[in-house]
Design a protein around this motif. Structure first.
Motif, PDB file in Angstrom:
ATOM      1  N   GLU A   1      39.040  28.006  36.332  1.00  0.00           N
ATOM      2  CA  GLU A   1      38.583  27.521  35.021  1.00  0.00           C
ATOM      3  C   GLU A   1      39.456  26.383  34.488  1.00  0.00           C
ATOM      4  OE1 GLU A   1      37.170  31.132  36.135  1.00  0.00           O
ATOM      5  OE2 GLU A   1      39.176  31.071  35.299  1.00  0.00           O
ATOM      6  N   PRO A   2      39.755  25.361  35.298  1.00  0.00           N
ATOM      7  CA  PRO A   2      40.654  24.300  34.818  1.00  0.00           C
ATOM      8  C   PRO A   2      40.100  23.530  33.626  1.00  0.00           C
ATOM      9  CG  PRO A   2      39.607  23.644  36.873  1.00  0.00           C
ATOM     10  CD  PRO A   2      39.280  25.087  36.674  1.00  0.00           C
ATOM     11  N   ALA A   3      38.768  23.437  33.507  1.00  0.00           N
ATOM     12  CA  ALA A   3      38.207  22.738  32.348  1.00  0.00           C
ATOM     13  C   ALA A   3      38.628  23.416  31.051  1.00  0.00           C
ATOM     14  CB  ALA A   3      36.683  22.689  32.449  1.00  0.00           C
ATOM     15  N   PHE A   4      38.851  24.734  31.109  1.00  0.00           N
ATOM     16  CA  PHE A   4      39.350  25.454  29.937  1.00  0.00           C
ATOM     17  C   PHE A   4      40.873  25.446  29.878  1.00  0.00           C
ATOM     18  CE2 PHE A   4      41.255  29.471  28.531  1.00  0.00           C
ATOM     19  CZ  PHE A   4      41.043  29.338  27.165  1.00  0.00           C
ATOM     20  N   THR A   5      41.529  25.839  30.964  1.00  0.00           N
ATOM     21  CA  THR A   5      42.980  26.019  30.904  1.00  0.00           C
ATOM     22  C   THR A   5      43.714  24.712  30.609  1.00  0.00           C
ATOM     23  OG1 THR A   5      43.015  25.907  33.333  1.00  0.00           O
ATOM     24  CG2 THR A   5      43.068  28.094  32.332  1.00  0.00           C
ATOM     25  N   ALA A   6      43.118  23.559  30.990  1.00  0.00           N
ATOM     26  CA  ALA A   6      43.745  22.272  30.676  1.00  0.00           C
ATOM     27  C   ALA A   6      43.786  22.011  29.179  1.00  0.00           C
ATOM     28  CB  ALA A   6      42.995  21.138  31.373  1.00  0.00           C
ATOM     29  N   THR A   7      42.899  22.660  28.433  1.00  0.00           N
ATOM     30  CA  THR A   7      42.790  22.423  26.987  1.00  0.00           C
ATOM     31  C   THR A   7      43.342  23.578  26.159  1.00  0.00           C
ATOM     32  OG1 THR A   7      40.587  23.438  26.768  1.00  0.00           O
ATOM     33  CG2 THR A   7      40.673  21.122  27.428  1.00  0.00           C
ATOM     34  N   TRP A   8      43.822  24.633  26.819  1.00  0.00           N
ATOM     35  CA  TRP A   8      44.211  25.852  26.104  1.00  0.00           C
ATOM     36  C   TRP A   8      45.616  25.700  25.534  1.00  0.00           C
ATOM     37  CZ3 TRP A   8      45.339  31.275  28.579  1.00  0.00           C
ATOM     38  CH2 TRP A   8      45.367  32.244  27.564  1.00  0.00           C
ATOM     39  N   LEU A   9      45.694  25.273  24.311  1.00  0.00           N
ATOM     40  CA  LEU A   9      46.982  25.143  23.642  1.00  0.00           C
ATOM     41  C   LEU A   9      46.782  25.212  22.139  1.00  0.00           C
ATOM     42  CD1 LEU A   9      48.204  21.493  23.309  1.00  0.00           C
ATOM     43  CD2 LEU A   9      45.966  21.992  24.259  1.00  0.00           C
ATOM     44  N   ASP A  10      47.842  25.598  21.455  1.00  0.00           N
ATOM     45  CA  ASP A  10      47.893  25.495  19.997  1.00  0.00           C
ATOM     46  C   ASP A  10      48.506  24.137  19.682  1.00  0.00           C
ATOM     47  OD1 ASP A  10      47.029  28.117  19.970  1.00  0.00           O
ATOM     48  OD2 ASP A  10      49.024  28.953  19.579  1.00  0.00           O
ATOM     49  N   PRO A  11      47.781  23.234  19.031  1.00  0.00           N
ATOM     50  CA  PRO A  11      48.336  21.902  18.782  1.00  0.00           C
ATOM     51  C   PRO A  11      49.582  21.912  17.901  1.00  0.00           C
ATOM     52  CG  PRO A  11      45.952  21.899  18.508  1.00  0.00           C
ATOM     53  CD  PRO A  11      46.374  23.327  18.619  1.00  0.00           C
ATOM     54  N   SER A  12      49.644  22.850  16.947  1.00  0.00           N
ATOM     55  CA  SER A  12      50.772  22.864  16.012  1.00  0.00           C
ATOM     56  C   SER A  12      50.948  24.267  15.451  1.00  0.00           C
ATOM     57  CB  SER A  12      50.535  21.862  14.874  1.00  0.00           C
ATOM     58  OG  SER A  12      49.401  22.243  14.105  1.00  0.00           O
ATOM     59  N   ARG A  13      51.986  24.448  14.672  1.00  0.00           N
ATOM     60  CA  ARG A  13      52.245  25.761  14.071  1.00  0.00           C
ATOM     61  C   ARG A  13      51.106  26.196  13.160  1.00  0.00           C
ATOM     62  NH1 ARG A  13      57.029  22.951  13.803  1.00  0.00           N
ATOM     63  NH2 ARG A  13      58.715  23.818  15.093  1.00  0.00           N
ATOM     64  N   SER A  14      50.464  25.230  12.529  1.00  0.00           N
ATOM     65  CA  SER A  14      49.431  25.562  11.547  1.00  0.00           C
ATOM     66  C   SER A  14      48.018  25.527  12.117  1.00  0.00           C
ATOM     67  CB  SER A  14      49.513  24.593  10.362  1.00  0.00           C
ATOM     68  OG  SER A  14      49.236  23.261  10.777  1.00  0.00           O
ATOM     69  N   LEU A  15      47.869  25.169  13.390  1.00  0.00           N
ATOM     70  CA  LEU A  15      46.530  25.050  13.979  1.00  0.00           C
ATOM     71  C   LEU A  15      46.543  25.633  15.383  1.00  0.00           C
ATOM     72  CD1 LEU A  15      43.650  23.919  13.538  1.00  0.00           C
ATOM     73  CD2 LEU A  15      44.414  21.805  14.639  1.00  0.00           C
ATOM     74  N   ASP A  16      45.940  26.824  15.529  1.00  0.00           N
ATOM     75  CA  ASP A  16      45.894  27.438  16.852  1.00  0.00           C
ATOM     76  C   ASP A  16      44.653  26.971  17.611  1.00  0.00           C
ATOM     77  OD1 ASP A  16      43.658  28.966  16.029  1.00  0.00           O
ATOM     78  OD2 ASP A  16      44.923  30.629  15.389  1.00  0.00           O
ATOM     79  N   TYR A  17      44.596  27.343  18.886  1.00  0.00           N
ATOM     80  CA  TYR A  17      43.515  26.877  19.756  1.00  0.00           C
ATOM     81  C   TYR A  17      42.148  27.226  19.194  1.00  0.00           C
ATOM     82  CZ  TYR A  17      40.086  26.928  23.463  1.00  0.00           C
ATOM     83  OH  TYR A  17      38.924  26.753  24.178  1.00  0.00           O
TER      84      TYR A  17
END
Length: 617
Positions: A405-421
């Motif tokens: 599932e690289p199309a998902f795992t490549a994007t799976w991150l919380d950008p910042s403390r106040s904004l989760d995935y």
């Protein structure tokens, strides 16, 4: 000596592109500078042939085998294809190159790696040295070679497109867009971009005269009439003098190209440049990245020539207006969820973009909304600890290219403390889907290849379709479960349930158009019963479709299409208080619908002989 250059599948082939200019350049250089014959095989193109021959890659005559790992998405394919090749050709010299090897050479140099050499950056000179060494029977070169950029592209031999002769006859079947490059390198250092991994940031191009020769050479081998030509240069025409002369030459070319497409930046072009591109039959793609000034600063975008991110956005507004006056097509890429992103920056970016597409007098461009992807070799990848410290960024799978599932795992991150995935994905869909719809309504480009650009507009609208979001939710639940959360199940997800309920409304309406109105209780039951709860999790995205869906790999048991239940229960005329015996429970969807129809005063008994299905029901 025979050399095989092997493409495991070019990243752009799914977009209908044909070309492989990077491999054609390598093959042309190797044959001009060494005593060898080079063969190019592309595994995607091969499948389009009337008689594909995938076994040819195991031919014992190949002394050197070079595998193109174009991006991180091809890593597993490239690595394990080489493992198989090594079994058949234990003595061949195995080489890998591309963006991912340039960014992560260590992925190809471990004790179990089948590769003898990893090339960082441009491959012409390293490949020449490898071939020369094999011909001499020596083995002294280091395992990692490069970067060795070609300073003067005019020193390269003419590109020999006959190297793709095996595929030229089916090129239109692969796609009606041809790819070519006339320059290399990009001096900018956008935080998300892999380009820096190749080692050389200097912008270099064929001279305009040589570039024109190469375009004519390409046309002679692969007639361009009636096609679009995508110039895949990282940054087309950076230097004004080169850009001016090149566009004049291309404006005089009579190749019958429907439209040239290239990538540029708003902060290196002025109004006259746009007019020159228009006269040369171009459309341009821009890396806009965000409509928020703060995010542009984090991304390192918009400071060219002493300007500011605010100047960059103002310049883009001006270009969009001039493009409308010229009937000039353009596209702008926007990244959502970049490290450092907050909900506030998402809102500001969406507000700016909404104003752009609503207020540009004549809109001849489209907006491409992409989730941030954690690319290795990018400045973010190289400095991830700083992003973690400064913004609270969390990348859940830092080596996502090792997983499914690289199309998902490549994007799976919380950008910042106040904004989760999860919040980022939900808010992005809510904020940017209306912008895609506005573009769809206001897009008014009417020049050459208008259908080509309209397809891009429509594809962006489809990206916000509920089914696309269901794919993301399914993969998110899977990976949460793999990471230790046993409760994660997309079939119990409230957002997924809402999306599927929305889709069921459309499905039931289509059933009624095809078969006539349904009784209100039956219609209500079809709308209310969550069909996804009776399906394997990997089939959830199909839950609202009017089609039979398999319940096992064998396909012997299915949930029937929704219209089948509608017709059967209409004929039975089930009423409150009725008793029903059902033979063949499956996973229980039909019985659940019937229970809604007969109500508390009725009774449904269902029988299933398959123990596995009975356990699920």
């Amino acid at each position: 000596m025979n050399v095989l250059l092997l493409s495991t599948g070019y990243s752009f082939v799914a977009d209908g592109n044909f070309g492989l200019p990077h491999l054609v350049s390598l093959a042309s250089y190797a044959e001009a500078n060494t005593d060898c014959a080079v063969h190019i095989v592309d595994l995607d193109y091969e499948r389009h042939l009337p008689q594909p021959n995938l076994a040819q890659i195991y031919d014992a005559s190949f002394d050197v085998i070079g595998i193109s790992c174009y991006s991180s998405f091809e890593y597993l394919k490239a690595f394990y294809l080489a493992v198989e090749l090594r079994k058949h050709r234990p003595d061949a010299r195995m080489v890998v190159g591309g963006y991912h090897p340039s960014a992560c050479p260590e992925d190809f140099t471990g004790p179990d790696s089948p590769f003898d050499h990893v090339v960082i950056g441009e491959g012409e000179r390293p490949l020449e040295r490898i071939i020369d060494e094999v011909q001499r029977g020596a083995r002294a070169l280091p395992r990692v070679l490069g970067p060795e950029g070609v300073a003067d592209l005019d020193s390269l031999p003419p590109m020999d497109w006959s190297k793709l002769s095996r595929y030229l006859g089916i090129s239109r079947k692969v796609g009606n867009q041809v790819t070519m490059s006339l320059s290399r390198g990009c001096p900018f250092r956008c935080a998300f971009c892999m380009e820096a991994a190749k080692g050389s940031r200097s912008w270099r191009a064929f001279s305009p005269a040589r570039a024109e020769e190469e375009l004519r050479r390409l046309d002679a081998a692969l007639p361009l009439a009636g096609r679009t030509l995508f110039l895949t240069d990282p940054l087309f025409g950076l230097k004004p003098a080169w850009r001016g002369e090149m566009l004049e030459r291309m404006g005089r070319l009579d190749l019958g190209v429907r439209k040239f497409w290239a990538l540029s930046r708003a902060d290196v072009l002025n109004d006259d440049d746009l007019r020159a591109f228009n006269d040369a039959n171009f459309g341009l793609g821009f890396g806009l990245e965000s409509g928020d000034v703060g995010m542009l600063e984090i991304i390192h975008k918009g400071g060219s020539g002493g300007g500011s991110p605010a100047d960059y956005l103002e310049r883009f507004e001006r270009l969009a207006a001039v493009a409308g006056e010229l009937d000039f097509p353009w596209g702008a890429n926007v990244i959502v969820g970049h490290p450092g992103e907050t909900e506030e920056s998402l809102v500001r970016s969406a507000q700016w973009l909404a104003a752009l597409v609503e207020n540009t007098p004549r809109l001849t461009g489209f907006i491409s909304i992409d989730p941030y992807r954690y690319y290795p070799g990018s400045p973010i990848h190289q400095n991830i600890e700083e992003y973690e410290r400064r913004y609270g960024t969390v990348v859940y799978r830092k080596r996502w290219w090792n997983y499914s599932e690289p199309a998902f795992t490549a994007t799976w991150l919380d950008p910042s403390r106040s904004l989760d995935y999860r919040t980022c994905a939900q808010r992005s869909r809510a904020l940017f889907a209306p912008i895609a719809e506005t573009v769809g309504k206001r897009f008014s480009y009417g020049g050459a290849a208008a259908d080509y650009f309209r397809r891009s507009v429509d594809s962006q609208r489809r990206l916000f379709h509920p089914v696309q979001r269901l794919h993301q939710l399914r993969d998110h639940a899977l990976w949460r479960r793999l990471c230790g959360d046993p409760t994660a199940d997309v079939r119990q997800d409230t957002e997924a349930a809402s999306l599927l309920a929305e889709l069921r409304v459309g499905t039931v309406s289509r059933i009624e158009r095809a078969f006539g109105p349904l009784a209100e209780p039956l219609r209500a039951a079809l709308l209310a019963e969550p069909r996804e709860r009776y399906l394997p999790e990997e089939q959830v995205h199909r839950a609202a479709r009017d089609e039979a869906i398999p319940l096992s790999d064998s396909g012997k048991s299915t949930i029937s299409a929704m219209h089948a239940y509608a017709l059967n229960y209409s004929l039975l005329d089930l009423q409150p208080g009725d008793w029903l015996l059902e033979l063949g429970t499956g996973t229980g969807y039909g019985a659940a619908l019937a229970a809604r129809l007969v109500g508390d005063d009725g009774f449904v008994r269902t029988v299933e002989i398959d123990e596995a299905l009975r356990a699920i029901a």
